[in-house]
Design a protein around this motif. Structure first.
Motif: not given
Length: 680
Positions: A340, A342-343, A298, A261-263
């Motif tokens: 999460d 990502q968000t 985050l 998650a996150g590249g």
């Protein structure tokens, strides 16, 4: 009007406050003392440590089998509890090897590390030797590395008889038992560059390790560093470097997260591992303990995602395999959420709980935690990270009495000196069948929590119910310096210990009286450890409380600052009061032992005789100073008790003595309570 919660007008008896009959006796409160700690997965099973107050206060290890049955893994006298930094830390680890469970744990009595195969029928076997030097050898945060046939953990080793003659390193203990009689068989992984270290967290491929470190005079909530090292093929830690933290930045926990998650991994700058795992840690660099991945926030919020690291191995977050992160977070109270990255969004688990302890374990989509609420004690709960559904899976709360006898707390914010906020939980008297007279106000006891860098959880506490069900109110105060409200609130106590905490507790007590909720002439204060200090200083200053209860307190600042306590807190006063060599007058001015003769109201002093954090000698000097004043008081000591009371018999005696003190001072008549003899 009848000032009580829970009774029905017309059906209730009218009895004086503090004299109500109650089914919550001291033995009942003692039986429910303590809470589950240090949850973990062993295969698919959930395990945790659990208190046994009736068994001399030991802690056992409990497993929940696949069929839901719960059983103790270790019978008496085995006591799964570490004494590292005296407050301890994660004392056990387990794994499945060749289809059988292997457990390693620290036994409290000798602090040795033991291995045990529960299904073998054999007794635990020692993995580490006994040391007769000072406090000996102690171990915390064990991790089983079966591929290396080792246990990696924190080693605390005393090198002399003084509390400061100690060193702490990361170490590897062989599982074959060769170190049981040979200290040289323990392989040290780090040097003594830092005074304090936490256990290493390894990447999934085992190629890197991360841990926290700090040094005197800082406490871990003042400033810590994150270290990362390479793990060589032969199991050494190489090229250790500081990648985050510092003298004015507190990192409370560190771990690794999958890069999924996150590249791409390894692209966020210096300190980011080039392997597939990414660095996660909780830092208060923003003024709040927030979660960071590869040094980027985050979920930046004015909330705490961490706390004070009083014990090694506390976990406020746990990364899941899919990149999500289970987090304990909140402001004042806490919730369990799934973050999460990502968000930056957090989905909180459903349920009635208002407090989640800093212990988490994950396996797949399963998250296990320890939670409580104002209507339930601490229980082991499991959350499905996909759905948020949460259920109790261990140590389930069962009401031992009608819940109508338990308190209904009110979350309050009071105005302290200068208009500053003071957070508190107020527990009014409550009984389903009794109310107080219309022309009488209830007595109240202000509870000052320990720490002082800590806070009060919003949970059911039968010790509070012991008083409220009898018609005595309780107010728990998160005075300035408490955690849970950001670093600025926490640092109100910097060089102000014995001032801000005392003022804030008094502000709450007097506000309750001004609001017509408490009897101004029947106020008391109670506290243990640092809260015992606050209680003692409050009584010395006088003017607010009619009596007080002081439990295993700090009483002598100079003694504390010159070797009179354990190593972990030996420099704590540098920030709470000021460096001794720079502010000697302040130490003399604030120390209760120097001013005991100013106390004019009755008090109860209680002390464990095995306490090395607040030794009994402080109490003895305090009482000697008081000897020429005819102040009614009692001094109770408890053999076999250290810092904090764990044995059921101790809790019973302490509660009954405290209630008797209030009865005598406030003119109460609680039925069935032994009379405490007050001297002189």
């Amino acid at each position: 009007m009848n000032r009580v919660v829970g009774a029905t007008e017309g059906e209730a008896r009218v009895l004086p406050y503090g004299s109500w009959p109650s089914p919550v006796d001291a033995a009942l409160a003692a039986a429910h003392d303590g809470r589950p700690e240090y949850v973990g997965f062993v295969g698919d099973e959930v395990w945790w440590t659990a208190p046994r107050p009736a068994e001399n206060g030991r802690r056992t290890l409990v497993r929940r089998r696949a069929d839901g049955a719960q059983e103790s893994v270790l019978p008496p006298p085995w006591n799964v509890r570490s004494r590292v930094v005296e407050y301890g830390g994660l004392p056990w680890a387990a794994a499945v090897r060749d289809g059988e469970v292997l457990v390693v744990f620290t036994h409290f009595a000798d602090q040795r590390l033991y291995a045990h195969e529960p299904g073998s029928g054999g007794a635990p076997r020692p993995l580490t030797p006994v040391s007769t030097v000072g406090g000996g050898l102690r171990w915390a945060e064990p991790q089983l590395l079966l591929g290396r046939d080792e246990v990696w953990c924190v080693l605390e080793e005393f090198t002399g008889e003084g509390p400061g003659d100690v060193r702490r390193v990361l170490a590897a203990v062989p599982l074959d038992g060769s170190a049981a009689d040979d200290r040289a068989a323990v392989r040290e992984l780090t040097d003594e560059r830092h005074r304090f270290v936490t256990g290493p967290r390894l990447t999934r491929d085992g190629r890197r390790a991360a841990w926290l470190a700090w040094d005197h005079p800082r406490m871990p909530w003042e400033g810590t560093e994150v270290l990362v090292a390479d793990v060589t093929p032969d199991g050494a830690l190489s090229a250790a470097r500081v990648v985050a933290g510092g003298p004015r930045e507190s990192v409370a926990q560190v771990d690794w997260a999958p890069a999924a998650a996150g590249g791409p991994a390894g692209t966020a700058g210096e300190g980011v591992p080039p392997a597939d795992d990414r660095l996660l840690y909780v830092s208060d660099r923003s003024g709040w303990w927030n979660l960071y991945r590869d040094h980027e926030p985050l979920c930046p919020r004015q909330e705490e995602f961490g706390g004070a690291l009083w014990k090694l191995g506390l976990r406020w977050f746990a990364p899941l395999d899919d990149g999500l992160v289970a987090v304990v977070h909140g402001r004042g109270t806490t919730a369990l959420g799934i973050l999460d990255p990502q968000t930056g969004e957090v989905a909180d688990a459903a349920g009635p709980w208002t407090e989640f302890a800093p212990t988490l374990a994950v396996r797949g989509d399963r998250v296990v935690a320890v939670a409580a609420s104002p209507h339930s004690g601490y229980e082991v709960v499991e959350t499905d990270a996909r759905t948020g559904r949460t259920a109790v899976v261990g140590a389930a709360h069962h009401d031992p009495v009608d819940p109508a006898h338990c308190p209904e707390p009110r979350v309050r914010t009071f105005a302290g000196p200068g208009g500053r906020d003071v957070h508190a939980y107020v527990h009014p008297p409550r009984h389903p069948g009794v109310v107080g007279p219309d022309d009488e106000l209830p007595p109240y006891v202000v509870w000052a929590h320990g720490g002082p860098t800590d806070r009060t959880p919003l949970v059911l506490d039968l010790e509070i119910a012991y008083f409220t069900s009898r018609g005595i109110g309780v107010a728990e105060v998160d005075y300035g310096g408490s955690t849970g409200y950001g670093r600025e609130y926490r640092e109100r106590l910097r060089e102000q210990w014995g001032v801000v905490d005392v003022e804030d507790c008094a502000a709450v007590a007097l506000a309750l009286a001004d609001e017509g909720l408490a009897d101004r002439t029947r106020l008391a204060i109670r506290g243990g450890s640092a809260g015992g200090w606050t209680a003692a200083v409050s009584l010395i200053r006088g003017g607010v409380y009619a009596c007080g209860t002081i439990r295993y307190p700090v009483l002598d600042l100079v003694e504390w600052a010159t070797g009179g306590t354990h190593d972990f807190e030996s420099h704590y006063l540098d920030s709470l009061v000021g460096p001794l060599d720079e502010t000697p007058a302040r130490y003399a001015e604030r120390s209760p032992v120097e001013h005991a003769d100013r106390i004019t109201v009755p008090f109860l002093l209680m002390q464990g005789l095995d306490d090395v954090i607040c030794p009994p000698a402080q109490c003895e000097r305090f009482l000697h100073r008081l000897a020429e004043r005819p102040v009614p008081h009692a001094y109770l000591t408890f053999a076999g008790e250290g810092h904090g009371f764990r044995q059921a018999a101790t809790t019973v005696r302490a509660l009954e003595a405290e209630l008797s003190l209030y009865a005598q001072v406030f003119g109460l008549h609680p039925p069935g309570v032994p009379r405490l003899e007050l001297a002189p």
